[in-house]
Design a protein around this motif. Structure first.
Motif, short mmCIF file in Angstrom:
data_model
loop_
_atom_site.label_atom_id
_atom_site.label_comp_id
_atom_site.label_asym_id
_atom_site.label_seq_id
_atom_site.Cartn_x
_atom_site.Cartn_y
_atom_site.Cartn_z
N VAL A 1 -17.73 -25.90 -10.25
CA VAL A 1 -18.19 -25.23 -9.03
C VAL A 1 -17.87 -26.14 -7.84
O VAL A 1 -18.20 -27.32 -7.84
CB VAL A 1 -19.71 -24.94 -9.08
N SER B 1 -17.39 -20.11 -9.72
CA SER B 1 -18.45 -19.55 -10.53
C SER B 1 -18.68 -18.11 -10.10
O SER B 1 -18.09 -17.66 -9.11
CB SER B 1 -19.74 -20.35 -10.38
N ASN C 1 -25.69 -17.36 -9.27
CA ASN C 1 -26.14 -18.72 -8.97
C ASN C 1 -27.48 -18.72 -8.25
O ASN C 1 -27.73 -17.88 -7.39
CB ASN C 1 -25.15 -19.44 -8.06
N MET D 1 -28.90 -20.84 -5.39
CA MET D 1 -28.33 -21.67 -4.32
C MET D 1 -29.46 -22.33 -3.57
O MET D 1 -30.60 -21.83 -3.55
CB MET D 1 -27.49 -20.82 -3.38
N SER E 1 -30.79 -15.50 -7.67
CA SER E 1 -29.86 -14.37 -7.72
C SER E 1 -30.53 -13.07 -7.29
O SER E 1 -29.86 -12.13 -6.87
CB SER E 1 -29.29 -14.22 -9.14
N ALA F 1 -25.58 -25.63 -5.96
CA ALA F 1 -25.49 -24.39 -6.74
C ALA F 1 -25.95 -24.68 -8.15
O ALA F 1 -25.66 -25.74 -8.71
CB ALA F 1 -24.05 -23.87 -6.76
N ARG F 2 -26.68 -23.75 -8.70
CA ARG F 2 -27.16 -23.87 -10.08
C ARG F 2 -26.75 -22.59 -10.81
O ARG F 2 -27.43 -21.57 -10.76
CB ARG F 2 -28.67 -24.05 -10.12
N PRO F 3 -25.58 -22.63 -11.49
CA PRO F 3 -25.10 -21.43 -12.17
C PRO F 3 -25.74 -21.27 -13.54
O PRO F 3 -26.32 -22.24 -14.06
CB PRO F 3 -23.60 -21.69 -12.28
N TYR G 1 -28.40 -22.38 -15.76
CA TYR G 1 -29.39 -22.96 -14.84
C TYR G 1 -29.94 -24.31 -15.34
O TYR G 1 -31.14 -24.61 -15.18
CB TYR G 1 -30.55 -21.97 -14.62
N ASP H 1 -27.01 -28.79 -11.71
CA ASP H 1 -26.75 -28.55 -10.30
C ASP H 1 -25.40 -29.11 -9.90
O ASP H 1 -25.00 -30.19 -10.34
CB ASP H 1 -27.83 -29.19 -9.43
#
Length: 116
Positions: free
Chosen positions: A1, A26, A31, A33, A52, A96-98, A101, A104
């Motif tokens: 990311v 991503s 995500n 954010m 999200s 960002a945490r895709p 989760y 980061d």
């Protein structure tokens, strides 16, 4: 990311700035954010995050003044900062945490300086 933060600058107390965080690499809509900030000599502190679902918490220290939002079509998260105070001066970092989760990803910081 990969994250690209922008929008920082110098503003007088009471002024406004909007920070942007453009993400790639991503599925942005999935995500979480968010934004952290770190002032000289102080610990990093969370400012706001947005899930999200489109909602998320804002730190008490900025509640009522800062708003976080996202535009999934533009793969960008925003931090609208109003009624800025000198104590808001810091480097602001987006993250960002895709999914899933557990990790980061960080962008470069953007400096916000509020003069009194």
């Amino acid at each position: 990311v990969q994250l690209q933060a922008s929008g920082g600058g110098l503003v007088q107390a009471g002024g406004s700035l909007r920070l942007s965080c453009a993400a790639s690499g991503s599925v942005f809509s999935r995500n979480t954010m968010g934004w952290y900030r770190q002032a000289p000599g102080k610990q990093r502190e969370v400012v706001a995050r947005i899930y999200s679902t489109g909602s998320g918490p804002v730190a008490d220290i900025v509640k009522g003044r800062f708003t976080i939002s996202r535009d999934n079509a533009k793969n960008t998260a925003y931090l609208q900062m109003n009624s800025l105070k000198p104590e808001d001066t810091a480097i602001y970092y987006c993250f960002a945490r895709p999914p899933p989760y557990t990790e980061d990803y960080w962008g470069q910081g953007t400096q916000v300086t509020v003069s009194s």
